[in-house]
Design an enzyme around this catalytic site. Sequence first.
Site, PDB file in Angstrom:
ATOM      1  N   LYS A  89     113.047  46.902 107.162  1.00  0.00           N
ATOM      2  CA  LYS A  89     113.920  46.731 105.942  1.00  0.00           C
ATOM      3  C   LYS A  89     113.235  46.843 104.716  1.00  0.00           C
ATOM      4  O   LYS A  89     113.647  47.438 103.897  1.00  0.00           O
ATOM      5  CB  LYS A  89     114.581  45.151 106.121  1.00  0.00           C
ATOM      6  CG  LYS A  89     115.527  45.107 107.441  1.00  0.00           C
ATOM      7  CD  LYS A  89     116.054  43.671 107.558  1.00  0.00           C
ATOM      8  CE  LYS A  89     115.070  42.518 107.692  1.00  0.00           C
ATOM      9  NZ  LYS A  89     114.232  42.807 109.020  1.00  0.00           N
ATOM     10  N   THR A  90     112.088  46.328 104.544  1.00  0.00           N
ATOM     11  CA  THR A  90     111.238  46.293 103.374  1.00  0.00           C
ATOM     12  C   THR A  90     110.746  47.617 103.308  1.00  0.00           C
ATOM     13  O   THR A  90     110.859  48.294 101.995  1.00  0.00           O
ATOM     14  CB  THR A  90     110.241  45.406 103.641  1.00  0.00           C
ATOM     15  OG1 THR A  90     110.650  44.083 103.702  1.00  0.00           O
ATOM     16  CG2 THR A  90     109.096  45.278 102.121  1.00  0.00           C
ATOM     17  N   ASP A 134     114.777  40.376  99.245  1.00  0.00           N
ATOM     18  CA  ASP A 134     114.362  39.953 100.862  1.00  0.00           C
ATOM     19  C   ASP A 134     115.092  38.574 100.946  1.00  0.00           C
ATOM     20  O   ASP A 134     115.105  37.786 100.140  1.00  0.00           O
ATOM     21  CB  ASP A 134     113.032  39.992 100.734  1.00  0.00           C
ATOM     22  CG  ASP A 134     112.574  40.257 102.594  1.00  0.00           C
ATOM     23  OD1 ASP A 134     113.477  40.431 103.179  1.00  0.00           O
ATOM     24  OD2 ASP A 134     111.325  40.228 102.878  1.00  0.00           O
ATOM     25  N   ARG A 242     106.028  46.438 113.031  1.00  0.00           N
ATOM     26  CA  ARG A 242     105.054  45.602 112.876  1.00  0.00           C
ATOM     27  C   ARG A 242     104.193  45.114 113.825  1.00  0.00           C
ATOM     28  O   ARG A 242     102.811  45.026 113.719  1.00  0.00           O
ATOM     29  CB  ARG A 242     105.691  44.399 111.985  1.00  0.00           C
ATOM     30  CG  ARG A 242     104.501  43.411 111.517  1.00  0.00           C
ATOM     31  CD  ARG A 242     105.111  42.260 110.979  1.00  0.00           C
ATOM     32  NE  ARG A 242     105.587  42.546 109.568  1.00  0.00           N
ATOM     33  CZ  ARG A 242     107.096  42.051 109.083  1.00  0.00           C
ATOM     34  NH1 ARG A 242     107.327  41.212 109.668  1.00  0.00           N
ATOM     35  NH2 ARG A 242     107.078  42.288 108.051  1.00  0.00           N
TER      36      ARG A 242
HETATM   37  P1  ADP Z   1     111.087  43.878 107.881  1.00  0.00           P
HETATM   38  O1  ADP Z   1     111.133  44.094 106.410  1.00  0.00           O
HETATM   39  O2  ADP Z   1     112.251  44.590 108.658  1.00  0.00           O
HETATM   40  O3  ADP Z   1     110.390  42.721 108.108  1.00  0.00           O
HETATM   41  P2  ADP Z   1     108.831  46.033 107.252  1.00  0.00           P
HETATM   42  O4  ADP Z   1     109.543  46.888 106.550  1.00  0.00           O
HETATM   43  O5  ADP Z   1     108.065  45.017 106.635  1.00  0.00           O
HETATM   44  O6  ADP Z   1     109.791  44.970 108.398  1.00  0.00           O
HETATM   45  O7  ADP Z   1     107.969  46.619 108.446  1.00  0.00           O
HETATM   46  C1  ADP Z   1     106.616  46.177 108.908  1.00  0.00           C
HETATM   47  C2  ADP Z   1     105.673  47.117 109.025  1.00  0.00           C
HETATM   48  O8  ADP Z   1     106.168  48.258 110.033  1.00  0.00           O
HETATM   49  C3  ADP Z   1     105.441  48.140 107.749  1.00  0.00           C
HETATM   50  O9  ADP Z   1     104.715  47.628 106.952  1.00  0.00           O
HETATM   51  C4  ADP Z   1     105.097  49.278 108.468  1.00  0.00           C
HETATM   52  O10 ADP Z   1     103.745  49.394 108.549  1.00  0.00           O
HETATM   53  C5  ADP Z   1     105.958  49.371 109.805  1.00  0.00           C
HETATM   54  N1  ADP Z   1     107.274  50.314 109.833  1.00  0.00           N
HETATM   55  C6  ADP Z   1     108.415  49.743 109.876  1.00  0.00           C
HETATM   56  N2  ADP Z   1     109.192  50.978 109.569  1.00  0.00           N
HETATM   57  C7  ADP Z   1     108.516  51.825 110.327  1.00  0.00           C
HETATM   58  C8  ADP Z   1     109.170  53.036 110.370  1.00  0.00           C
HETATM   59  N3  ADP Z   1     110.494  53.472 110.206  1.00  0.00           N
HETATM   60  N4  ADP Z   1     108.151  54.175 110.508  1.00  0.00           N
HETATM   61  C9  ADP Z   1     106.892  53.634 110.630  1.00  0.00           C
HETATM   62  N5  ADP Z   1     106.410  52.570 110.560  1.00  0.00           N
HETATM   63  C10 ADP Z   1     107.123  51.351 109.967  1.00  0.00           C
END
Ligand code: ADP
Length: 363
Positions: A89-90, A134, A242
């Site tokens: 998401k982030t 977030d 992650r």
């Molecule tokens: P959320 O915000 O949903 O908790 P994040 O966007 O922080 O998740 O994702 C966590 C980590 O996973 C990121 O820092 C990145 O390294 C990896 N990641 C997430 N989505 C992808 C993607 N589509 N392709 C490659 N790496 C990803």
Amino acid sequence: MMARQVIYGPDDGDDGSYEGGYDRDQEGRATGRRYSVTEEDILLRPTRMAEMVGQREVYERILIAIEAAKKRGEPLGHILFDGPPGLGKTTFATCIPRELGTTFQIANGATLKAPKDIIPYLTNAEEGSVLFIDEIHRMQKSVEEFIYPAMEDFRIDYTYGDGANARTLNIPLKHFTLIGATTRTGLLSAPMRDRFQMREHLDFYTPDELATIVLNNAVKLQMPIDGTAAKEIAFRSRGTPRLANNRLRWVRDYADARANGKVSPQVALAAMEMQGIDALGLDPFDRRFLETICRVFNGGPVGVEAVAHTMNIAPDTLVDEVEPFLLRSELLIRTPRGRKVTAKGFEHLGIDPSQFDFPQTLF
Ligand code: ADP
């Protein structure tokens, strides 16, 4: 053009980086500490949409919306991302402004306790820029209502002073894009949800997608790894990039310490075994959750609060971080009377369900 990232708010740090969520301690309790962001975290997070793996349907829709907004020279509509933690998401929220070539700000719903907390973000938002909130479900109701006119008409009405001295200030805003992220859309009010033009759900990644992420990131970490070892890591990452990154980094440490830096499939497996990560990718904490339901509550059904209480942990941690993958893997089900471990769940734990006095037909 690289986007300029502007960050406000006490919780977000000022190191130009951001990771959502909280650390868990060894027992799995949320420690209330933000994930500490290392340079490696920043290195591993895709900065451009083209680097993102998986979530193809969401990805395509977002690209179309970006292209259309750019062609028309208009700001992108508001977007809401939901899904379990660690799925991107982030990452989406930070890649989008880069594609648009615009500035962005990051806030966290948990720190937005009153309208005054969100005002600086809104008034600082430039034309076409992105404001990412977030954990938007944690925003106070008063803040939620305060941002409705900001989202819809790009203005805010701020009332200050009391009684006869009360004054309302109408502040026009630039046309910005709000991107919200939540692990629980159910907690957002319908009027809030409806104000997002796009609502996108992120689902777990396939092992192949995670293997691609592991291989890409092994290159970034200058870590030689063979395809089979990458797959072993991918299979044990609970469908979550992650976790795939965390496991990869642990495997690298283990290989450096024990195997002269050579990551064979055997080394990868031994490293993950040492952390108690099993064949389905569950860690000791995930198993303790299932075991508590089995041993203390006869396999369920049991309310999640009761399990959380027994485990001495916040129910939210179970619901947001632990349950989604267990439900998805059919190790656990939700019934109107509570959570219940499935036959597959018992089998995975190696517990014989017949030792409990309930009818086998339940399984
Ligand atoms: P959320 O915000 O949903 O908790 P994040 O966007 O922080 O998740 O994702 C966590 C980590 O996973 C990121 O820092 C990145 O390294 C990896 N990641 C997430 N989505 C992808 C993607 N589509 N392709 C490659 N790496 C990803």
